[in-house]
Design a protein around this motif. Structure first.
Motif, PDB file in Angstrom:
ATOM      1  N   PRO A 146       0.836  -1.196   0.000  1.00 15.88           N
ATOM      2  CA  PRO A 146       0.000   0.000   0.000  1.00 15.88           C
ATOM      3  C   PRO A 146       0.876   1.252   0.000  1.00 15.88           C
ATOM      4  CG  PRO A 146       0.210  -0.807   2.223  1.00 15.88           C
ATOM      5  CD  PRO A 146       0.923  -1.804   1.332  1.00 15.88           C
ATOM      6  N   PRO A 147       0.293   2.392  -0.355  1.00 15.58           N
ATOM      7  CA  PRO A 147       1.032   3.639  -0.162  1.00 15.58           C
ATOM      8  C   PRO A 147       1.325   3.795   1.333  1.00 15.58           C
ATOM      9  CG  PRO A 147      -0.975   4.015  -1.435  1.00 15.58           C
ATOM     10  CD  PRO A 147      -1.038   2.619  -0.900  1.00 15.58           C
ATOM     11  N   LEU A 148       2.475   4.379   1.634  1.00 15.85           N
ATOM     12  CA  LEU A 148       2.861   4.611   3.025  1.00 15.85           C
ATOM     13  C   LEU A 148       3.093   6.092   3.248  1.00 15.85           C
ATOM     14  CD1 LEU A 148       5.539   1.784   3.471  1.00 15.85           C
ATOM     15  CD2 LEU A 148       3.129   1.714   4.126  1.00 15.85           C
ATOM     16  N   ILE A 149       2.595   6.596   4.359  1.00  9.13           N
ATOM     17  CA  ILE A 149       2.908   7.947   4.782  1.00  9.13           C
ATOM     18  C   ILE A 149       3.654   7.833   6.102  1.00  9.13           C
ATOM     19  CG2 ILE A 149       2.028  10.176   5.566  1.00  9.13           C
ATOM     20  CD1 ILE A 149      -0.331   9.808   3.649  1.00  9.13           C
ATOM     21  N   VAL A 150       4.909   8.260   6.100  1.00 13.18           N
ATOM     22  CA  VAL A 150       5.712   8.267   7.312  1.00 13.18           C
ATOM     23  C   VAL A 150       5.435   9.603   7.992  1.00 13.18           C
ATOM     24  CG1 VAL A 150       8.015   8.069   8.287  1.00 13.18           C
ATOM     25  CG2 VAL A 150       7.438   6.812   6.196  1.00 13.18           C
ATOM     26  N   SER A 174      -6.285   2.752   1.009  1.00 14.89           N
ATOM     27  CA  SER A 174      -5.412   1.672   1.489  1.00 14.89           C
ATOM     28  C   SER A 174      -4.122   2.192   2.120  1.00 14.89           C
ATOM     29  CB  SER A 174      -5.064   0.731   0.338  1.00 14.89           C
ATOM     30  OG  SER A 174      -4.314   1.412  -0.662  1.00 14.89           O
ATOM     31  N   THR A 175      -3.927   3.494   2.115  1.00 17.98           N
ATOM     32  CA  THR A 175      -2.709   4.095   2.660  1.00 17.98           C
ATOM     33  C   THR A 175      -2.512   3.693   4.118  1.00 17.98           C
ATOM     34  OG1 THR A 175      -2.872   5.969   1.162  1.00 17.98           O
ATOM     35  CG2 THR A 175      -1.549   6.293   3.144  1.00 17.98           C
ATOM     36  N   VAL A 176      -1.272   3.403   4.464  1.00 16.66           N
ATOM     37  CA  VAL A 176      -0.900   3.061   5.836  1.00 16.66           C
ATOM     38  C   VAL A 176      -0.014   4.175   6.381  1.00 16.66           C
ATOM     39  CG1 VAL A 176       0.386   1.438   7.306  1.00 16.66           C
ATOM     40  CG2 VAL A 176      -1.051   0.580   5.436  1.00 16.66           C
ATOM     41  N   ASP A 221      -8.124   3.831  16.154  1.00 17.73           N
ATOM     42  CA  ASP A 221      -8.241   2.401  15.887  1.00 17.73           C
ATOM     43  C   ASP A 221      -8.669   2.092  14.456  1.00 17.73           C
ATOM     44  OD1 ASP A 221      -7.437   1.792  18.452  1.00 17.73           O
ATOM     45  OD2 ASP A 221      -9.479   1.501  19.207  1.00 17.73           O
ATOM     46  N   ASP A 222      -9.457   2.982  13.849  1.00 21.66           N
ATOM     47  CA  ASP A 222      -9.942   2.702  12.497  1.00 21.66           C
ATOM     48  C   ASP A 222      -8.983   3.172  11.402  1.00 21.66           C
ATOM     49  OD1 ASP A 222     -10.441   5.407  13.077  1.00 21.66           O
ATOM     50  OD2 ASP A 222     -12.182   5.470  11.736  1.00 21.66           O
ATOM     51  N   GLU A 223      -7.816   3.685  11.765  1.00 19.71           N
ATOM     52  CA  GLU A 223      -6.828   4.101  10.780  1.00 19.71           C
ATOM     53  C   GLU A 223      -5.827   2.975  10.556  1.00 19.71           C
ATOM     54  OE1 GLU A 223      -5.857   8.617  10.905  1.00 19.71           O
ATOM     55  OE2 GLU A 223      -6.133   8.009  12.999  1.00 19.71           O
ATOM     56  N   ARG A 224      -5.432   2.789   9.287  1.00 23.41           N
ATOM     57  CA  ARG A 224      -4.413   1.786   8.948  1.00 23.41           C
ATOM     58  C   ARG A 224      -3.077   2.362   9.396  1.00 23.41           C
ATOM     59  NH1 ARG A 224      -5.499  -2.037   4.856  1.00 23.41           N
ATOM     60  NH2 ARG A 224      -3.505  -1.563   3.882  1.00 23.41           N
TER      61      ARG A 224
END
Length: 185
Positions: free
Chosen positions: A16-20, A111-113, A153-156
């Motif tokens: 998935p896309p990732l945001i650090v 789908s971003t995590v 809790d509902d965030e990836r």
């Protein structure tokens, strides 16, 4: 679903896309670059996408407000969505301090995590004292911490202790991505 090994870990083929994310000085660019390298995907530093007015405001020692951030977040969200639509997930470093910012960032790519580099103010302040940022003075750290809203809790998400070595953080995140992917319908 096929998996492929990356640096000794098994990572889902559909990354998935990732945001650090995290406050200034938490290591977003360092970890984002390392994750992108490990996954063989592109890294984008969200700071590079700030409009000039935002950079000037921060350089003058003034924190950004929601109105300042909205167009910047939209640029990032659109880029993530466009890359994903073309089959290219990316890693982006972006503070993502508030829930509403994160919601805006995932609008085009649910789908971003988020990979939250979490740590104590004292540790981050010490790190900042050893670096010079183009437009983000250390005096804005308190405003970053006061703006930061914990991931829900509902965030990836993957929450990481930023005091870990970068290699350990990358390994931890890659392991957690497999778990997140397996738990997602």
């Amino acid at each position: 679903m096929s998996d492929h090994p990356v640096h000794g870990n098994t990572v889902p083929a559909n990354v998935p896309p990732l945001i650090v994310m995290g406050v200034s000085g938490s290591g977003k660019s360092t970890i984002g670059t390392a994750l992108a390298t490990a996954l063989g995907i592109e890294f984008i530093d969200g700071d590079d996408l700030h409009p000039r007015a935002n950079k000037a405001k921060m350089a003058a020692g003034h924190p950004l407000n929601d109105e300042d951030r909205a167009p910047w977040l939209e640029i990032i969200a659109e880029r993530i969505g466009a890359e994903l639509a073309d089959g290219r997930p990316i890693v982006v470093a972006c503070s993502s301090l508030k829930r509403k910012y994160r919601d805006q960032l995932t609008a085009y790519a649910p789908s971003t995590v988020f990979v939250h580099l979490n740590g104590e103010r004292g540790i981050i302040s010490e790190r900042q004292s050893h670096r010079v940022h183009e437009y983000m003075p250390n005096t804005l750290l308190d405003s970053q911490f006061s703006t930061l809203e914990p991931l829900q809790d509902d965030e990836r998400k993957v929450i990481v202790d930023l005091t870990m070595k970068p290699e350990a953080i990358v390994s931890f995140v890659l392991d957690r991505l497999s778990v997140i992917d397996a738990a997602t319908p």
